[in-house]
Scaffold this motif. Structure first.
Motif, PDB file in Angstrom:
ATOM      1  N   LYS A  89      -7.416   4.217   3.187  1.00  0.00           N
ATOM      2  CA  LYS A  89      -7.784   2.799   3.336  1.00  0.00           C
ATOM      3  C   LYS A  89      -8.236   2.491   4.762  1.00  0.00           C
ATOM      4  O   LYS A  89      -9.193   1.756   4.965  1.00  0.00           O
ATOM      5  CB  LYS A  89      -6.617   1.899   2.932  1.00  0.00           C
ATOM      6  CG  LYS A  89      -6.429   1.823   1.436  1.00  0.00           C
ATOM      7  CD  LYS A  89      -5.372   0.801   1.096  1.00  0.00           C
ATOM      8  CE  LYS A  89      -5.261   0.627  -0.392  1.00  0.00           C
ATOM      9  NZ  LYS A  89      -4.310  -0.443  -0.742  1.00  0.00           N
ATOM     10  N   ASP A  90      -7.551   3.071   5.748  1.00  0.00           N
ATOM     11  CA  ASP A  90      -7.962   2.869   7.137  1.00  0.00           C
ATOM     12  C   ASP A  90      -9.342   3.469   7.396  1.00  0.00           C
ATOM     13  O   ASP A  90     -10.052   3.025   8.293  1.00  0.00           O
ATOM     14  CB  ASP A  90      -6.952   3.485   8.104  1.00  0.00           C
ATOM     15  CG  ASP A  90      -5.670   2.678   8.222  1.00  0.00           C
ATOM     16  OD1 ASP A  90      -5.598   1.562   7.656  1.00  0.00           O
ATOM     17  OD2 ASP A  90      -4.729   3.170   8.875  1.00  0.00           O
ATOM     18  N   ALA A 116     -12.190  10.329   5.775  1.00  0.00           N
ATOM     19  CA  ALA A 116     -12.039   8.945   6.201  1.00  0.00           C
ATOM     20  C   ALA A 116     -12.614   8.678   7.589  1.00  0.00           C
ATOM     21  O   ALA A 116     -12.904   7.545   7.917  1.00  0.00           O
ATOM     22  CB  ALA A 116     -10.557   8.556   6.162  1.00  0.00           C
ATOM     23  N   PHE A 170     -11.983   3.301   2.614  1.00  0.00           N
ATOM     24  CA  PHE A 170     -11.992   3.437   1.157  1.00  0.00           C
ATOM     25  C   PHE A 170     -11.449   2.166   0.514  1.00  0.00           C
ATOM     26  O   PHE A 170     -10.490   1.573   1.002  1.00  0.00           O
ATOM     27  CB  PHE A 170     -11.106   4.610   0.724  1.00  0.00           C
ATOM     28  CG  PHE A 170     -11.737   5.963   0.846  1.00  0.00           C
ATOM     29  CD1 PHE A 170     -11.769   6.822  -0.239  1.00  0.00           C
ATOM     30  CD2 PHE A 170     -12.284   6.405   2.037  1.00  0.00           C
ATOM     31  CE1 PHE A 170     -12.333   8.081  -0.136  1.00  0.00           C
ATOM     32  CE2 PHE A 170     -12.844   7.657   2.159  1.00  0.00           C
ATOM     33  CZ  PHE A 170     -12.873   8.497   1.064  1.00  0.00           C
ATOM     34  N   THR A 171     -12.060   1.741  -0.584  1.00  0.00           N
ATOM     35  CA  THR A 171     -11.523   0.643  -1.379  1.00  0.00           C
ATOM     36  C   THR A 171     -10.384   1.181  -2.243  1.00  0.00           C
ATOM     37  O   THR A 171     -10.218   2.396  -2.381  1.00  0.00           O
ATOM     38  CB  THR A 171     -12.595   0.050  -2.306  1.00  0.00           C
ATOM     39  OG1 THR A 171     -12.967   1.052  -3.278  1.00  0.00           O
ATOM     40  CG2 THR A 171     -13.818  -0.418  -1.526  1.00  0.00           C
ATOM     41  N   ASP A 172      -9.631   0.286  -2.861  1.00  0.00           N
ATOM     42  CA  ASP A 172      -8.561   0.719  -3.760  1.00  0.00           C
ATOM     43  C   ASP A 172      -9.110   1.610  -4.870  1.00  0.00           C
ATOM     44  O   ASP A 172      -8.515   2.639  -5.193  1.00  0.00           O
ATOM     45  CB  ASP A 172      -7.841  -0.479  -4.386  1.00  0.00           C
ATOM     46  CG  ASP A 172      -6.900  -1.169  -3.413  1.00  0.00           C
ATOM     47  OD1 ASP A 172      -6.662  -0.630  -2.312  1.00  0.00           O
ATOM     48  OD2 ASP A 172      -6.396  -2.250  -3.760  1.00  0.00           O
ATOM     49  N   VAL A 232      -9.951   5.051  -3.440  1.00  0.00           N
ATOM     50  CA  VAL A 232      -8.724   5.811  -3.164  1.00  0.00           C
ATOM     51  C   VAL A 232      -8.193   6.389  -4.463  1.00  0.00           C
ATOM     52  O   VAL A 232      -7.894   7.579  -4.556  1.00  0.00           O
ATOM     53  CB  VAL A 232      -7.648   4.927  -2.486  1.00  0.00           C
ATOM     54  CG1 VAL A 232      -6.306   5.641  -2.437  1.00  0.00           C
ATOM     55  CG2 VAL A 232      -8.082   4.504  -1.092  1.00  0.00           C
ATOM     56  N   ILE A 284      -2.467   7.169   1.262  1.00  0.00           N
ATOM     57  CA  ILE A 284      -3.148   5.919   0.905  1.00  0.00           C
ATOM     58  C   ILE A 284      -3.585   5.198   2.174  1.00  0.00           C
ATOM     59  O   ILE A 284      -4.714   4.718   2.276  1.00  0.00           O
ATOM     60  CB  ILE A 284      -2.233   5.020   0.041  1.00  0.00           C
ATOM     61  CG1 ILE A 284      -2.025   5.649  -1.337  1.00  0.00           C
ATOM     62  CG2 ILE A 284      -2.820   3.615  -0.091  1.00  0.00           C
ATOM     63  CD1 ILE A 284      -0.941   4.969  -2.178  1.00  0.00           C
ATOM     64  N   THR A 285      -2.715   5.148   3.168  1.00  0.00           N
ATOM     65  CA  THR A 285      -3.032   4.479   4.434  1.00  0.00           C
ATOM     66  C   THR A 285      -4.208   5.149   5.128  1.00  0.00           C
ATOM     67  O   THR A 285      -5.126   4.468   5.614  1.00  0.00           O
ATOM     68  CB  THR A 285      -1.799   4.464   5.360  1.00  0.00           C
ATOM     69  OG1 THR A 285      -0.760   3.734   4.721  1.00  0.00           O
ATOM     70  CG2 THR A 285      -2.123   3.833   6.700  1.00  0.00           C
ATOM     71  N   MET A 345       0.330   2.611  -5.599  1.00  0.00           N
ATOM     72  CA  MET A 345      -0.906   2.029  -6.132  1.00  0.00           C
ATOM     73  C   MET A 345      -0.802   1.833  -7.627  1.00  0.00           C
ATOM     74  O   MET A 345      -0.222   2.664  -8.326  1.00  0.00           O
ATOM     75  CB  MET A 345      -2.099   2.955  -5.888  1.00  0.00           C
ATOM     76  CG  MET A 345      -2.616   2.954  -4.496  1.00  0.00           C
ATOM     77  SD  MET A 345      -4.186   3.825  -4.400  1.00  0.00           S
ATOM     78  CE  MET A 345      -5.264   2.559  -5.064  1.00  0.00           C
ATOM     79  N   GLY A 379       0.792  -1.219   0.000  1.00  0.00           N
ATOM     80  CA  GLY A 379       0.000   0.000   0.000  1.00  0.00           C
ATOM     81  C   GLY A 379       0.827   1.274   0.000  1.00  0.00           C
ATOM     82  O   GLY A 379       0.304   2.350   0.278  1.00  0.00           O
TER      83      GLY A 379
END
Length: 107
Positions: free
Chosen positions: A62-63, A106, A66-68, A71, A58-59, A30, A27
């Motif tokens: 995602k935390d 987030a 959010f899905t890839d 993001v 990105i972290t 991407m 991660g």
């Protein structure tokens, strides 16, 4: 959007293609969703390195659930208040504002 293969990214970073694939798995970098980790946006690199604040951003996203794909879409979505996209803001060293927005979204 210009994209690069893991081998091209590896050459730009001075590492092996396996290291690039590891960065994607961890991660810290991407690939374009749906590309099978085979296409990485050139905008994620600058001056022979991964954008400095990209892995942390990105972290955060995602935390925050959010899905890839989400993001990726957020990073490249135009935002008139920045102006430009979050990736452009990172490239322009406006990471504090981008990170603040990601944290607000987030959580």
């Amino acid at each position: 959007m210009e994209t690069l293969t893991p081998a091209e990214v590896a050459a730009a970073l001075g590492v092996s293609p396996n290291k690039v694939r590891q960065l994607v798995r961890e991660g810290k970098l991407m690939a374009v969703p749906g590309s099978g980790n085979s296409r990485i946006p050139a905008d994620f690199l600058q001056d022979g390195a991964v954008l400095r604040h990209l892995p942390g951003l990105i972290t955060v996203l995602k935390d925050g659930g959010f899905t890839d794909a989400e993001v990726f879409e957020w990073l490249f979505r135009e935002d008139e208040s920045l102006p430009g996209t979050p990736v452009e803001a990172l490239r322009g060293d406006r990471h504090t504002e981008v990170t603040r927005r990601a944290q607000a979204l987030a959580f």
